[in-house]
Scaffold this motif. Structure first.
Motif, short mmCIF file in Angstrom:
data_model
loop_
_atom_site.label_atom_id
_atom_site.label_comp_id
_atom_site.label_asym_id
_atom_site.label_seq_id
_atom_site.Cartn_x
_atom_site.Cartn_y
_atom_site.Cartn_z
N UNK A 1 0.81 -1.23 0.00
CA UNK A 1 0.00 0.00 0.00
C UNK A 1 0.83 1.27 0.00
N UNK A 2 2.11 1.18 0.32
CA UNK A 2 3.01 2.31 0.17
C UNK A 2 3.21 3.22 1.37
N UNK A 3 2.40 3.12 2.40
CA UNK A 3 2.60 4.02 3.53
C UNK A 3 3.74 3.53 4.42
N UNK A 4 4.24 4.43 5.27
CA UNK A 4 5.34 4.15 6.19
C UNK A 4 4.83 4.13 7.63
N UNK A 5 5.53 3.44 8.51
CA UNK A 5 5.18 3.42 9.92
C UNK A 5 6.44 3.20 10.75
N UNK B 1 13.60 2.03 5.68
CA UNK B 1 14.23 3.19 5.06
C UNK B 1 14.40 4.33 6.04
N UNK B 2 15.42 5.14 5.79
CA UNK B 2 15.71 6.30 6.63
C UNK B 2 15.08 7.55 6.01
N UNK B 3 14.52 8.40 6.86
CA UNK B 3 13.90 9.65 6.41
C UNK B 3 14.36 10.78 7.32
N UNK C 1 9.43 14.67 7.45
CA UNK C 1 8.33 13.76 7.78
C UNK C 1 6.96 14.31 7.40
N UNK C 2 6.82 15.63 7.36
CA UNK C 2 5.52 16.21 7.00
C UNK C 2 5.10 15.82 5.59
N UNK C 3 6.06 15.51 4.72
CA UNK C 3 5.73 15.17 3.33
C UNK C 3 5.76 13.65 3.08
#
Length: 123
Positions: free
Chosen positions: A23-27, A97-99, A104-106
């Protein structure tokens, strides 16, 4: 209500997230607290299962309730260090993955309120 333990792993201004590939979202990494476990013990177990590494649980950052449709969960959130230099998911449906925290807002992070909690904590 489900009880979840989540870890906030920060290195060099970047935070480790897991992506649900379908689904592509991150958590934030972590997972369900099993019967008889504390959130801290569950978090160490979940990170070992997801990333094949050891984790040290640090500061408790708070609790966050999350609800969607008919689902409700309470997330226990902790700062964590891991001994894995380049984390790779051991679960085929997930990616690690690292962000950058300031980005994070995007990023589609769920639950969104947890990303906001981390940004506020980092400042």
């Amino acid at each position: 209500m489900e009880v979840i333990a989540r870890g906030v792993v920060v290195r060099d201004g970047r935070v480790l997230l897991m992506q649900e590939l379908a689904v592509g979202y991150w958590f934030f990494p972590g997972g369900h607290v099993e019967a008889g476990e504390t959130p801290e013990v569950a978090l160490v177990r979940e990170l070992r299962e997801e990333l094949d590494g050891s984790a040290t649980v640090g500061e408790r950052l708070g609790e966050l309730e999350n609800a969607w449709e008919e689902h409700r969960e309470i997330n226990h959130v902790f700062a964590v260090t891991i001994d894995v230099e380049d984390p790779v998911s051991r679960e085929p449906h997930l990616a690690a993955g690292w962000h950058r925290i300031e980005d994070l807002a995007s990023v589609d992070v769920r639950p969104r309120a947890l990303a906001d909690l981390v940004v506020a904590w980092w400042r």
